[in-house]
Design an enzyme around this catalytic site. Sequence first.
Site, PDB file in Angstrom:
ATOM      1  CB  SER A 113     -36.903  45.559  17.937  1.00 25.12           C
ATOM      2  OG  SER A 113     -35.908  44.555  17.833  1.00 25.12           O
ATOM      3  CE  LYS A 157      23.650  64.119  -4.220  1.00 21.09           C
ATOM      4  NZ  LYS A 157      23.474  63.201  -3.102  1.00 21.09           N
ATOM      5  CB  SER A 217      21.800  72.495   1.751  1.00 22.12           C
ATOM      6  OG  SER A 217      20.538  72.478   2.374  1.00 22.12           O
ATOM      7  N   GLY A 277      13.771  68.957   3.246  1.00 17.52           N
ATOM      8  CA  GLY A 277      13.244  67.814   2.500  1.00 17.52           C
ATOM      9  C   GLY A 277      12.606  66.749   3.359  1.00 17.52           C
ATOM     10  N   GLY A 314     -37.618  34.839  24.781  1.00 15.96           N
ATOM     11  CA  GLY A 314     -37.323  33.424  24.953  1.00 15.96           C
ATOM     12  C   GLY A 314     -36.624  32.795  23.761  1.00 15.96           C
ATOM     13  CG  ASP A 323      17.537  75.177   1.815  1.00 13.91           C
ATOM     14  OD1 ASP A 323      17.047  74.270   1.120  1.00 13.91           O
ATOM     15  OD2 ASP A 323      18.381  74.972   2.704  1.00 13.91           O
ATOM     16  N   GLY A 366      12.887  69.317  -2.911  1.00 16.86           N
ATOM     17  CA  GLY A 366      13.373  68.022  -3.374  1.00 16.86           C
ATOM     18  C   GLY A 366      13.620  67.077  -2.226  1.00 16.86           C
ATOM     19  N   GLY A 396     -33.651  33.463  22.831  1.00 14.07           N
ATOM     20  CA  GLY A 396     -32.233  33.261  23.143  1.00 14.07           C
ATOM     21  C   GLY A 396     -31.372  34.525  22.987  1.00 14.07           C
ATOM     22  CE  LYS A 397     -34.814  39.615  22.126  1.00 12.94           C
ATOM     23  NZ  LYS A 397     -35.853  38.598  22.466  1.00 12.94           N
TER      24      LYS A 397
END
Lengths: 638, 267
Positions: A527, A150, A25, A97, A456, A94, A18, A458-459
């Site tokens: 390329s 609780k 505990s 958590g 040429g 136990d 939990g 521009g790369k």
Amino acid sequence: MNNHLPLGTKTFNIVFAGHVDHGKSTLIGRILWDTDSVPKEKKEAAIAYCQKNRIEFEYAFLLDSLLEERTQNITIDVTEVNFFYGQRRFRIIDAPGHLEFLKNMISGATKADAAVLVIDSSVGIGEQTKRHAMLLALLGIKQIVVALNKFDLVHYSPQAYKILHNECTQLLEKLELPCNFVIPLSAKSGENIIERSMHLSWYEGKPLLETLLGLDISASPENSPLRFPIQDVFRFDERRLLAGRIESGKLQCGELITFYPSGKKSKVKAIHHWPPESSPQVVLAGKSTAIQLEEEIFVERGEIIAHENTPPIVATDFFARIFWLGDQPLVLGAPYTFRLATQQGIARVLQIQRVIDAMTLEDLQPVPMEVKKNETAEVIFRTSAPIACDLFENVQTTGRFVFADQNRIAGGGIILKALPSKPVHEIKGRSRISAAQRAKFLGHRSGVFWMTGLSGSGKTTLSNRLEQILFHRGILAYVIDGDELRGGLSKDLGFDAQDRKENIRRAAETAKTLAKSGLVVIVALISPFEEDRKNARSICEKDGILFKEIYVDAPIEICKSRDPKFLYLKASKGEIPKMTGLDSPYEPPSNCDLHLLTAQESIETCLEKLLDFIVPLVRISPDKERELGLLEDPAAEI
Amino acid sequence: MQNLDNLESQSIFIFREARYAFKNLAMLWSMGKDSNVLLWLAKKAFCGHIPFPVIHIDTTYEFPQMLEFRSWAKEYYGFELIVKINQEAIERGISYKTHDPVTVTHELKTVALKQALEEYKWDGLITGIRRDEDGVRAKERYFSPRNQSMEWEYKNQPPEFWNLFLATLPNNGHVRIQPLLDWTELDIWLYIKRENIPIPSLYFSKNGKRYRSLGCWPITHPVPSNASTIDEIIEELYHTKTSERAGRAQDHAEPNAMQKLRAKGFL
């Protein structure tokens, strides 16, 4: 000898899980106190400690024995305690958590027959409650008792119970777990733990301890198929003994057995226990034993002994649910040590199909490329050699496994399906550092931006400026340039079709490797052929690298007039055969990701377009921008 | 007695995993009840053999009955016995007369063990500790790594589940293997009875007193008891409300004494 002692019965293991501060505990301490299971001086020590430090007495102190735990009031590691109640012997595990102690929670929870999920009624289901519930489901723990602790804080209200009961049912249903026991109680005031509570007259169920008494102790696996993993082979004397534990089923002298994955067969000649007179003819599930074979076949640790008619699965590819505990995330394709029963090998995750968010129990979208610490996931993994195993639903012991990283357990899981071994594309992951980790370190993602276009067009100009601007924005970029490549890596290549193809392949592989290291790679290469560029894309994408094609477009006349490297001049003199655009074709991209018209737009405009395109793809967050202060940012003038 | 069968089988499983995983294994033995159960289980695990040396850390404050038992058992079981004394500390004048129990225990047990480890270079060390003995031991693992200084990092222990152990060896450290972790004091006695395991006579009542746990004689106190047979001891334990190690001074010398001792390498 006292007959009222339930000593011979199996101990019933219950893990308490939990969210932190929900009172786990305290509840355990209370149970021990109420069942009179605490030694006198432990009680006294806890009381004295509280008096000395002027703090209110807490039942949790009976458990949390470690120094740090008392001062911080949390449980660091698993504690186990025994108590007797109503003719049954219980062991409480136990589990801590806190999130960072999840590995300890798992180390404890894997031994459990049942679980108590503790929820603070005034707060409701917490994140850890969900996470723990999910793990319990994953570990195959089917009996879950919800303790609404609780309950005094919600004034023992039946309405509050109804709402919480609904929430719990929904949570457990989502995880395919039954929700049969939801018990309102108060550990601090001891309500509804042993005795029915005066304040809870409307509650129809049993108090907590009576509920625990009513749970099933799991049936022993004697009637399942035989599974006997070999732990070791002993040769202490003339005999060769195979030692191990019968994990399920039973084994008899004289019967025929088969070894998996090897498929070897033999007969059981004898069963050897010590003292020798205690050696049985039959051994049942749960017992450690040692056997001698009729004929001496070579088998070693790892093989699983079974009967031919109820064999385990033998496979290399599996679909599994895992939880991850490693500080380093689980990386696709990386090699991990794999252990299942006594088998050990190497396993790689080929696919991550789902990662489940413990906060919401929903799947993370999009599916992440890694599994981080404390996450749960469904994956497909492959082992380096065939493994004998079972589906977890059939035989738990041979259906679960662990992954280890550098000799420390980093995760565990259960096998949901074995898959036919078809060649899935394998990610050849070598690195233990994931792409996500590199990106986090650098502040940006990686990628390959492939600039194609005539000489040429521009790369080179664009890519060099782009590299500089990205760098000053804190993005580590690097240009792979055609000329540079030809001066080094591709020195051995000429310009015929075959060599050009190879040059582009080398460029793509280099770009991919750099991108895998975390860089943004800009490739500036003519390329000319569509096929080669497609090939470059697939080289990158099959390894999960982002690849974008950018067409740097200028008419051939403009390129000729620019002629920055005098290539067109040389070609016109016949010094360069097969010059692209002259006597060798250029195939414009049919489907590029960005199209720049450098003859019509200024360099600055093209750069802006490039940045608008690239930065959103690689940037993680604007706050990662770093002021390097080495130079004026050249982009400032743009 | 399904419970004892399960405990026995799990302990044997752990013994065998340890022997497979470690090249250089040894077992600690103090001649006490847990140690003798450990020895018995080792014989079962290895079909009548004890395939590693058995170590006794001798503080020189042993009860004479225990030393007698030591010689007898060595003959009876036929194991290789190594006796280790921290001679250097004794020469330095460390004694119960002049020092507090925590210091003496540390010097004569923990440091002696450290010296033995340096001498013999064991990578795996089998011990007989149990979870129910002490709140700190409750948090132990079956395979528990120790660094070169024998320290126990209890805040960051490796995960351990499903009996899929990995022997995580710290640099130049060793791993403690603890097959009795799940056993309780009661289980130990029920098993001693069932298997008829030899134990020293100090556990049985003499003149209205018996020892529940044995250590160095100056700091080990008997408890009032008339239990003079194993059955009577079992009956007594079922009703007792005091803890097993209540008569062991070093555990209670100061708050969290046990934790401090253990973090430095004490069992």
